[in-house]
Design a protein around this motif. Structure first.
Motif: not given
Length: 236
Positions: A2-30
């Protein structure tokens, strides 16, 4: 086997969210900066001229009043009551708005299309979030539609106008939802097993932003100091 049980997704860590948002804003801003380059150049020239006029006016008032034995309180009253000071202050304010507002408005509109399209897509994530293992989900991890993605993005204004307190709600366990997530009924989750530590490149990206912010603040301070020094040198 049998396949191993799938782990549930965890709430995102705040620094990871900040880094992702700033990456995404680069293209619209530029893109917004490139499209508004001509208007911004004109606004910067106007702002520079208005700032020099304001500094000269303030320096002249300071020399006149201090030479007459006035107190710092008298000087402050003169600056507040002088119509010439109000005129140059208004000119500087108008020039700053003309420089900053158009690219910010365009960047906001481009960001709306960017975030809504990607977060409502089968990816459930913008490229920046995807690079850091994040997804935006609804109840039970389900994909959100365009309407909810748009509501989430527009509700982000509430997180900004609360002086970022709305964003800081994402630090609170157990669900770590920012204010706009609570409004839209969404949650940002991170892929199981990636842990809370950011990859080295994301840490370097956040550090670069901090360095640039400090450098910009220092440049503005030095520019103001230089302009004031020029004004006094011209008067004395």
């Amino acid at each position: 086997m049998s396949a191993p049980p799938r782990l549930p997704a965890a709430p995102a860590a705040f620094p990871r969210r900040c880094a992702a948002w700033s990456l995404d804003m680069m293209l619209p801003l530029l893109a917004a900066l490139a499209l508004c380059a001509g208007r911004m150049a004109d606004g910067v020239a106007r702002a520079s001229a208005a700032f020099d006029a304001l500094v000269r006016s303030m320096a002249q008032a300071m020399v006149d009043l201090l030479g007459a034995g006035a107190t710092p309180l008298d000087l402050a009253r003169r600056w507040l009551d002088d119509p010439a000071q109000r005129t140059v202050t208004t000119a500087l304010s108008d020039a700053i708005v003309a420089t900053v507002f158009p690219p910010l408005l365009l960047a906001a509109l481009l960001a709306l299309a960017w975030f809504v399209a990607f977060e409502a897509s089968p990816w459930q994530a913008t490229p920046g979030k995807r690079a850091l293992g994040l997804r935006v989900t609804g109840t039970g991890g389900r994909r959100i539609g365009i309407a909810r993605a748009a509501l989430r993005h527009l509700a982000g204004a509430l997180s900004w106008i609360t002086l970022n307190l709305g964003h800081l709600l994402a630090l609170l366990p157990p669900r770590r939802q920012a204010l706009h997530d609570r409004v839209a009924g969404t949650q940002v989750t991170q892929a199981p097993g990636i842990g809370g530590r950011l990859p080295a490149w994301a840490i370097a990206w956040l550090c670069l932003q901090a360095v640039l912010a400090i450098a910009m603040t220092g440049w503005l301070f030095l520019a103001a100091h230089t302009a004031m020094q020029r004004a006094f040198d011209a008067l004395l």
